[in-house]
Scaffold this active site. Structure first.
Site, short mmCIF file in Angstrom:
data_model
loop_
_atom_site.label_atom_id
_atom_site.label_comp_id
_atom_site.label_asym_id
_atom_site.label_seq_id
_atom_site.Cartn_x
_atom_site.Cartn_y
_atom_site.Cartn_z
N ASP A 21 0.84 -1.20 0.00
CA ASP A 21 0.00 0.00 0.00
C ASP A 21 0.88 1.25 0.00
OD1 ASP A 21 -2.67 1.36 0.35
OD2 ASP A 21 -1.67 2.05 2.17
N LYS A 36 1.52 4.39 -2.97
CA LYS A 36 1.51 5.82 -2.69
C LYS A 36 2.82 6.47 -3.13
CE LYS A 36 -1.72 5.23 1.15
NZ LYS A 36 -1.93 5.29 2.60
#
Length: 367
Positions: free
Chosen positions: A221, A225
């Site tokens: 995750d 980003k």
């Protein structure tokens, strides 16, 4: 009026609906007329040529997507939206790869896209470039995705402003995961006594982690980003080539269930204690960070040490913190605050919808 169609009205989508309902009843609505005219989930959909009533939106599951709603069909949904009068923004609140692949089609139909879905901006770079091409015109369709990196925090808008004004981005470094922020803010501080597995168990019980905490601990995750930030900064980053430190013990990566993972995690408490003790002995703490460093080609996602007087070391709770180091800001420009949660993510989406309104002067259009 800016028509809004919500794809995937789950926690975040429902929070957005609540905020838009409140907005419609406020004095701000006359200046920023934003109204929901479409909703689609995995089974049902509804599109209206006029805004849904406040009472219906408050009970959208039964009054909008009830028995009278049509069967869900994303292609038909997009076509129906494109036929409406006035500007329309599709808000994708899912994390679906397949829906992200539809963005070019929606944009080619003149629809705006606002989303917290990271996939279109961190998957294959060809999709990212196609979206850039379709949104290049200042008068054409737009796409906004502030909430992909820091929920409601002004992370991408800050980076875009730095890039647009010609500043040189030297490094973007941050704690981008609320889960990993919470874990190491509690585990790696002077005087802490909790074992790592205990910290993970508390985080899971408190709802900070994914159902399977390995989905947080593997770093992917954060990698998405970092990839998004790197691409916005002008670097061709990819999750396939970005070095990512997976802190899930190797022996536990293939266990079949989250319960088994949690049951066996205490076996590795000594490993994490050793890392933490070494950091504390050097006057530092452990933090899980992502870094965009295109200048030195050193972008990464990893567990790193930071001295006790560093801003990352004093972070509390599950906050995110992002530091921009640029030619104009050699002392970092820092953005800090809640980087997860339905309400703040919906706020980030809402803020992007306002940007669409302001960019295309929706307030002066006929309602």
């Amino acid at each position: 009026m800016l028509n809004v169609a919500i794809v995937g009205p789950g926690l975040v989508g429902s929070a957005l609906i609540q905020q838009l309902v409140a907005h419609s009843q406020s004095s701000r609505f006359g200046r920023l007329p934003i109204a929901v005219i479409g909703i689609i989930n995995s089974k049902k959909m509804a599109v209206s040529s006029t805004p849904f009533a406040v009472g219906d939106l408050s009970e959208w599951k039964t009054k909008i997507l009830g028995d009278s709603a049509s069967a869900a069909d994303l292609m038909q949904f997009g076509s129906s939206l494109a036929a409406l009068k006035g500007p329309t923004a599709v808000v994708d609140c899912t994390s679906s790869d397949a829906i992200a692949e539809l963005y070019p089609l929606w944009l080619s139909k003149g629809l705006h896209v606002v989303t917290p879905n990271k996939k279109a901006f961190s998957n294959d770079i060809s999709l990212f470039r196609k979206i850039q091409e379709l949104t290049a015109s200042p008068t054409g369709p737009s796409i906004y995705h502030e909430a992909t990196v820091g929920a409601g925090l002004p992370v991408l808008s800050t980076l875009n402003d730095l890039v647009s004004t010609g500043d040189k981005i030297i490094k973007v470094e941050g704690i981008f995961s609320g889960t990993l922020s919470y874990l190491f803010n509690n585990f790696s501080i002077p005087g802490a006594t909790q074992k790592f597995s205990e910290c993970v168990a508390v985080a899971k019980a408190s709802g900070y982690t994914e159902p399977d905490p390995r989905d947080d601990l593997n770093g992917m995750d954060v990698a998405r980003k970092v990839t998004i930030l790197g691409r916005v900064a002008g670097y061709e980053l990819s999750t396939n080539t970005l070095p990512v430190e997976n802190i899930v013990p190797e022996e536990l990566r293939s266990v079949s269930t989250a319960d088994e993972f949690m049951a066996r995690l205490p076996e590795f408490d000594e490993h994490f204690k050793k890392l933490n003790d070494e950091a504390l002995a050097s006057g530092s703490v452990l933090r899980y960070v992502g870094m965009v460093d295109g200048v030195n080609n050193q972008s990464s996602v990893k567990l790193a040490r930071y001295p006790l007087d560093h801003p990352f070391a004093s972070l509390k709770g599950s906050d995110n913190i992002i530091a921009f180091i640029t030619e104009r800001f050699p002392n970092p420009l820092i953005v800090q605050g809640a980087g997860a949660g339905a309400a703040v993510t919906a706020f980030g989406i809402f803020s992007d919808l306002i940007k669409v309104c302001e960019r295309f002067d929706v307030s002066s259009a006929k309602i």
